[in-house]
Design a protein around this motif. Structure first.
Motif, PDB file in Angstrom:
ATOM      1  N   LYS A  44      28.193 -42.734  -0.288  1.00 16.83           N
ATOM      2  CA  LYS A  44      26.853 -43.055   0.235  1.00 16.83           C
ATOM      3  C   LYS A  44      26.663 -42.587   1.675  1.00 16.83           C
ATOM      4  CE  LYS A  44      28.125 -47.795   1.583  1.00 16.83           C
ATOM      5  NZ  LYS A  44      27.840 -49.242   1.365  1.00 16.83           N
ATOM      6  N   PHE A  45      27.771 -42.258   2.341  1.00 14.56           N
ATOM      7  CA  PHE A  45      27.665 -41.801   3.729  1.00 14.56           C
ATOM      8  C   PHE A  45      27.645 -40.279   3.854  1.00 14.56           C
ATOM      9  CE2 PHE A  45      30.071 -45.867   3.919  1.00 14.56           C
ATOM     10  CZ  PHE A  45      29.129 -46.626   4.613  1.00 14.56           C
ATOM     11  N   LYS A  46      27.832 -39.582   2.743  1.00 13.25           N
ATOM     12  CA  LYS A  46      28.029 -38.137   2.821  1.00 13.25           C
ATOM     13  C   LYS A  46      26.742 -37.349   3.037  1.00 13.25           C
ATOM     14  CE  LYS A  46      32.499 -37.752   0.531  1.00 13.25           C
ATOM     15  NZ  LYS A  46      33.284 -37.129  -0.559  1.00 13.25           N
ATOM     16  N   ASN A  47      25.616 -38.019   2.950  1.00  9.64           N
ATOM     17  CA  ASN A  47      24.357 -37.324   3.216  1.00  9.64           C
ATOM     18  C   ASN A  47      24.072 -37.196   4.705  1.00  9.64           C
ATOM     19  OD1 ASN A  47      23.738 -36.942   0.487  1.00  9.64           O
ATOM     20  ND2 ASN A  47      22.797 -38.975   0.325  1.00  9.64           N
ATOM     21  N   GLY A  48      24.925 -37.796   5.507  1.00  6.80           N
ATOM     22  CA  GLY A  48      24.774 -37.674   6.949  1.00  6.80           C
ATOM     23  C   GLY A  48      24.725 -39.020   7.637  1.00  6.80           C
ATOM     24  N   ILE A  49      25.067 -39.010   8.900  1.00  6.77           N
ATOM     25  CA  ILE A  49      25.052 -40.226   9.723  1.00  6.77           C
ATOM     26  C   ILE A  49      23.907 -40.066  10.715  1.00  6.77           C
ATOM     27  CG2 ILE A  49      26.370 -41.649  11.322  1.00  6.77           C
ATOM     28  CD1 ILE A  49      28.931 -40.490  10.031  1.00  6.77           C
ATOM     29  N   ASP A  50      22.814 -40.798  10.435  1.00  9.39           N
ATOM     30  CA  ASP A  50      21.585 -40.559  11.191  1.00  9.39           C
ATOM     31  C   ASP A  50      21.228 -41.667  12.179  1.00  9.39           C
ATOM     32  OD1 ASP A  50      20.984 -42.511   9.389  1.00  9.39           O
ATOM     33  OD2 ASP A  50      19.439 -41.401   8.316  1.00  9.39           O
ATOM     34  N   SER A  51      22.128 -42.628  12.351  1.00  8.90           N
ATOM     35  CA  SER A  51      21.860 -43.700  13.307  1.00  8.90           C
ATOM     36  C   SER A  51      23.171 -44.364  13.707  1.00  8.90           C
ATOM     37  CB  SER A  51      20.927 -44.755  12.697  1.00  8.90           C
ATOM     38  OG  SER A  51      21.592 -45.466  11.664  1.00  8.90           O
ATOM     39  N   LYS A  52      23.131 -45.106  14.823  1.00 11.37           N
ATOM     40  CA  LYS A  52      24.346 -45.804  15.227  1.00 11.37           C
ATOM     41  C   LYS A  52      24.689 -46.929  14.265  1.00 11.37           C
ATOM     42  CE  LYS A  52      22.088 -48.554  18.904  1.00 11.37           C
ATOM     43  NZ  LYS A  52      20.875 -47.720  19.144  1.00 11.37           N
ATOM     44  N   GLU A  53      23.676 -47.464  13.551  1.00 12.44           N
ATOM     45  CA  GLU A  53      23.942 -48.497  12.548  1.00 12.44           C
ATOM     46  C   GLU A  53      24.738 -47.921  11.379  1.00 12.44           C
ATOM     47  OE1 GLU A  53      20.847 -49.780  15.183  1.00 12.44           O
ATOM     48  OE2 GLU A  53      20.923 -47.975  13.909  1.00 12.44           O
ATOM     49  N   GLU A 124      25.976 -41.284  23.582  1.00 10.25           N
ATOM     50  CA  GLU A 124      25.016 -42.385  23.708  1.00 10.25           C
ATOM     51  C   GLU A 124      25.349 -43.507  22.737  1.00 10.25           C
ATOM     52  OE1 GLU A 124      20.349 -43.186  22.598  1.00 10.25           O
ATOM     53  OE2 GLU A 124      20.922 -41.161  23.243  1.00 10.25           O
ATOM     54  N   TYR A 125      25.674 -43.152  21.476  1.00 14.24           N
ATOM     55  CA  TYR A 125      26.066 -44.156  20.478  1.00 14.24           C
ATOM     56  C   TYR A 125      27.293 -44.931  20.963  1.00 14.24           C
ATOM     57  CZ  TYR A 125      23.052 -42.056  16.834  1.00 14.24           C
ATOM     58  OH  TYR A 125      21.992 -41.604  16.089  1.00 14.24           O
ATOM     59  N   ALA A 126      28.272 -44.194  21.484  1.00 12.21           N
ATOM     60  CA  ALA A 126      29.540 -44.807  21.889  1.00 12.21           C
ATOM     61  C   ALA A 126      29.358 -45.829  23.004  1.00 12.21           C
ATOM     62  CB  ALA A 126      30.520 -43.726  22.323  1.00 12.21           C
ATOM     63  N   GLU A 127      28.306 -45.668  23.794  1.00 16.97           N
ATOM     64  CA  GLU A 127      28.052 -46.592  24.904  1.00 16.97           C
ATOM     65  C   GLU A 127      27.353 -47.873  24.454  1.00 16.97           C
ATOM     66  OE1 GLU A 127      29.062 -46.424  28.006  1.00 16.97           O
ATOM     67  OE2 GLU A 127      30.059 -44.495  27.706  1.00 16.97           O
ATOM     68  N   SER A 128      26.905 -47.921  23.195  1.00 21.51           N
ATOM     69  CA  SER A 128      26.165 -49.085  22.718  1.00 21.51           C
ATOM     70  C   SER A 128      27.091 -50.279  22.502  1.00 21.51           C
ATOM     71  CB  SER A 128      25.431 -48.764  21.412  1.00 21.51           C
ATOM     72  OG  SER A 128      26.348 -48.603  20.359  1.00 21.51           O
ATOM     73  N   GLU A 129      26.542 -51.480  22.594  1.00 25.38           N
ATOM     74  CA  GLU A 129      27.299 -52.709  22.394  1.00 25.38           C
ATOM     75  C   GLU A 129      27.851 -52.777  20.977  1.00 25.38           C
ATOM     76  OE1 GLU A 129      29.061 -56.389  23.284  1.00 25.38           O
ATOM     77  OE2 GLU A 129      28.213 -54.835  24.582  1.00 25.38           O
ATOM     78  N   GLN A 130      27.069 -52.287  20.006  1.00 20.64           N
ATOM     79  CA  GLN A 130      27.473 -52.346  18.598  1.00 20.64           C
ATOM     80  C   GLN A 130      28.775 -51.589  18.334  1.00 20.64           C
ATOM     81  OE1 GLN A 130      23.374 -50.915  17.797  1.00 20.64           O
ATOM     82  NE2 GLN A 130      23.600 -51.983  15.847  1.00 20.64           N
ATOM     83  N   LYS A 132      31.215 -50.777  20.609  1.00 22.08           N
ATOM     84  CA  LYS A 132      32.178 -50.872  21.697  1.00 22.08           C
ATOM     85  C   LYS A 132      33.623 -50.834  21.216  1.00 22.08           C
ATOM     86  CE  LYS A 132      32.106 -55.950  21.949  1.00 22.08           C
ATOM     87  NZ  LYS A 132      31.839 -57.123  22.831  1.00 22.08           N
ATOM     88  N   GLU A 133      33.887 -51.357  19.996  1.00 19.41           N
ATOM     89  CA  GLU A 133      35.261 -51.342  19.491  1.00 19.41           C
ATOM     90  C   GLU A 133      35.728 -49.942  19.100  1.00 19.41           C
ATOM     91  OE1 GLU A 133      35.487 -54.157  16.319  1.00 19.41           O
ATOM     92  OE2 GLU A 133      35.519 -55.891  17.654  1.00 19.41           O
ATOM     93  N   PHE A 134      34.792 -49.011  19.004  1.00 24.03           N
ATOM     94  CA  PHE A 134      35.131 -47.647  18.590  1.00 24.03           C
ATOM     95  C   PHE A 134      34.861 -46.627  19.708  1.00 24.03           C
ATOM     96  CE2 PHE A 134      33.960 -50.021  14.768  1.00 24.03           C
ATOM     97  CZ  PHE A 134      35.048 -49.783  13.956  1.00 24.03           C
ATOM     98  N   LYS A 135      34.518 -47.121  20.900  1.00 21.56           N
ATOM     99  CA  LYS A 135      34.110 -46.225  21.987  1.00 21.56           C
ATOM    100  C   LYS A 135      35.176 -45.176  22.297  1.00 21.56           C
ATOM    101  CE  LYS A 135      32.737 -46.140  26.850  1.00 21.56           C
ATOM    102  NZ  LYS A 135      32.447 -46.927  28.075  1.00 21.56           N
ATOM    103  N   PHE A 136      36.430 -45.608  22.479  1.00 22.31           N
ATOM    104  CA  PHE A 136      37.475 -44.661  22.856  1.00 22.31           C
ATOM    105  C   PHE A 136      37.783 -43.709  21.701  1.00 22.31           C
ATOM    106  CE2 PHE A 136      42.058 -43.621  23.609  1.00 22.31           C
ATOM    107  CZ  PHE A 136      41.836 -42.793  24.692  1.00 22.31           C
ATOM    108  N   ASP A 137      37.734 -44.205  20.459  1.00 17.07           N
ATOM    109  CA  ASP A 137      37.957 -43.341  19.299  1.00 17.07           C
ATOM    110  C   ASP A 137      36.925 -42.216  19.272  1.00 17.07           C
ATOM    111  OD1 ASP A 137      40.034 -44.978  18.469  1.00 17.07           O
ATOM    112  OD2 ASP A 137      38.759 -46.190  17.189  1.00 17.07           O
TER     113      ASP A 137
END
Length: 600
Positions: A44-53, A124-130, A132-137
């Motif tokens: 279901k994710f293979k059509n693309g990642i179009d948002s930080k959600e 920009e996504y990486a800086e979001s609060e949502q 934060k656990e994946f920011k460094f990755d």
């Protein structure tokens, strides 16, 4: 020497308790099927990642299924390693590896999909609060853009994973389960069981006839299969070269070090600094020749203790006491974790038939950090236990303080915590021992530890890099070529005091670390970092110990390894730590000679 027992003859309290991972093989089977059935959800994710959600959702799916697979794999590989001749658990490990390939294939779209997001948008996504656990990755992913392929190419490489692992599997099975050695014979004609686990102990014997017999019988067997083993090693090197070329790295070493954000200069600095100080190793081998009163120092003479007539056996129970006392400078919490491991069966203690040789710490997020030993009653095994508990407590702290995606740690820092523990143990024992002969013996062990960890592993690193360069230049890695390269390096490192023979040329065939893709140099760099950090803790007290635990042991992979070490108190970006380690070895040589003179 006693006959090696079968696995079913081990006492329960001397084996690791894997029921904390899965209560039974049936429970493992259920978990296996659960992960297997979840493969496909990623579509279901293979059509693309179009948002930080959407990005958060796919990253959490990846983390969740990876955690579940980690337990499946660890259980299977530990069960396999406790008795490699057990077909049931060989089968489980094979299935776990296959599942891992399937999972890697299913998730191979993820990195290209994330990197399809424009770089500025991803930042920009990486800086979001949502997220934060994946920011460094995500930051690390951005640095990999030149080496990530298309979705289809990534999927193809993932599918090739199982095939590319074949050389390692074949070597491991041959080396641990199939290869057997003739008994070694002492000067009185008595036979001694020769295995991977007993070999070094036999080389430490005061009976030179026994040492020679063990040495020649072991390497004669490897020599008998040198052509086959040259091809398993060549097959492994080929996979490294293929991967580096496919991913647009300029060499295999570039890929291996870049994956951990280690500059290649770190490798070259190590080799150069150690080569500049080989006179210290030559001094040590000359001293060994004099003390042993030998006209000709052979390679089977380089392990035997230089201090004779010292009764310094250490039982496993005594080792526990030494260990818990020596680690006191790290504080009550640290020592409590070690005690928990000793009391709650984290350790598989004794050798049995078919058991994987050597020692290691293993586990994954959500499991205990288990330790495999092949215990022999000596000081060397005490230091090995301290070493492996360094790994295990490092893993324990990382998993307790980081999310699973950052709870692992780079192999560049992996050997620091383990060697750090050895340094604390050596310091404690030297202060507590009153018998000067035992002190002399201990310093000898430290010299041997340094020789094996810094000089020997750097020699291995030179060999590993040389054979990669040969293969990348198009030269086939034949047994005779491998023998030639290894033999020349051995002579350079040990110097003119040693009388060489053809047996040592094939030692490369015995070293499993050559299948681990530029791993060995980190034993030497890790030792150097540990030497500096342990000195700081011993001299600086609880505050420095807390910095070591908080800024290093608890950090996992939440920052680049060089930065983690820098924050903990040591800068590995230059050669100074290696040079300081060489000064430690020189001071130990001086100390050894002084004690020797006092005892005359």
């Amino acid at each position: 020497m006693a006959e090696v027992i079968k696995r079913e003859e081990q006492k329960l309290e001397n084996t690791w308790d894997l029921t904390s991972i899965f209560e039974s093989d049936d429970a493992w089977e259920e978990a296996y099927k659960a992960v297997e059935q979840r493969i496909g959800e990623e579509e279901k994710f293979k059509n693309g990642i179009d948002s930080k959600e959407t990005l958060l959702e796919v990253l959490e799916f990846d983390r969740e299924i990876s955690e579940a697979f980690g337990k499946i794999y660890v259980y299977a590989h530990l069960k396999h390693d406790q008795d490699t001749s057990n077909d049931t658990y060989s089968g489980l490990e094979t299935r776990a590896r296959s599942l891992g390939v399937s999972l890697s294939t299913a998730l191979s779209f993820l990195t290209p999909a994330i990197l399809a997001i424009p770089e500025d948008t991803l930042k920009e996504y990486a800086e979001s609060e949502q997220l934060k656990e994946f920011k460094f990755d995500l930051e690390k992913l951005n640095t990999q853009r030149p080496h990530v392929l298309s979705d289809k190419e990534e999927q193809l490489l993932a599918r090739a994973g199982e095939v590319m692992h074949t050389p390692t599997q074949v070597y491991g099975m041959f080396n641990n389960a199939d290869l057997e050695f003739p008994s070694a014979v002492d000067k009185d004609g008595n036979e001694h069981t020769l295995t991977q686990g007993t070999y070094i102990d036999l080389l430490k014997s005061s009976d030179r006839t026994l040492r020679q017999s063990a040495y020649e019988n072991l390497y004669s067997q490897y020599g008998q299969y040198k052509n086959t083993l040259s091809q398993t090693l060549a097959g492994e090197i080929n996979t490294h070269v293929f991967s580096a070329q496919a991913r647009n790295y300029h060499s295999s070493r570039h890929q291996a070090l870049k994956n951990n954000h280690i500059p290649e200069e770190v490798y070259d600095n190590l080799v150069k600094t150690v080569n500049d100080n080989l006179h210290l190793l030559h001094r040590y081998t000359e001293l060994r020749k004099e003390i042993l009163e030998l006209d000709s120092l052979k390679m089977y003479d380089v392990y035997t203790p230089l201090v004779k007539d010292v009764d310094f056996k250490v039982t496993y129970a005594e080792a526990e006491e030494w260990l818990l006392s020596a680690l006191q400078p790290l504080g009550e919490e640290y020592v409590g974790i070690v005690k928990e491991g000793l009391d709650n069966r984290w350790v598989d203690v004794y050798e049995n038939k078919g058991k994987r040789s050597g020692a290691y710490s293993s586990g994954t997020f959500g499991t205990n950090p288990y330790i495999l030993m092949n215990w022999q009653d000596n000081v060397d095994n005490l230091f090995t236990l301290a070493h492996e508990f360094g790994h295990s407590v490092h893993s324990y702290y990382s998993r307790q303080n980081q999310t699973s995606n950052q709870s692992g740690y780079s192999i560049f820092v992996a050997e620091v915590a383990s060697t750090f523990n050895e340094a604390l143990l050596a310091d404690y024992m030297f202060k507590k021992l009153e018998d000067k002969k035992k002190k002399l013996y201990l310093v000898n062990e430290q010299l041997e530890g340094f020789r094996g960890t810094v000089f020997r592993q750097t020699m291995f690193a030179e060999f590993e890099h040389k054979i990669h360069e040969l293969r990348e230049a198009g030269e086939p890695l034949t047994a005779s070529r491998l023998n030639e390269v290894y033999g020349e390096l051995n002579q350079k490192y040990f110097g003119e005091s040693v009388d060489y023979d053809e047996y040592i040329d094939v030692e490369w065939a015995r070293i499993p670390h050559f299948y681990m893709n530029y791993y060995v140099y980190q034993y030497a760099t890790g030792y150097s970092a540990a030497s500096s950090l342990s000195k700081q803790v011993l001299e600086g007290g609880s505050e420095v110990a807390e910095r070591y635990i908080n800024e290093f042991l608890k950090k996992g992979s939440s920052n680049y390894p060089i930065e983690i070490l820098k924050n903990a108190g040591v800068n590995m970006a230059d050669s100074e730590p290696i040079e300081n380690a060489m000064k430690v070895f020189e001071s130990q040589l001086d100390q050894f000679e002084e004690l020797l003179a006092e005892l005359k």
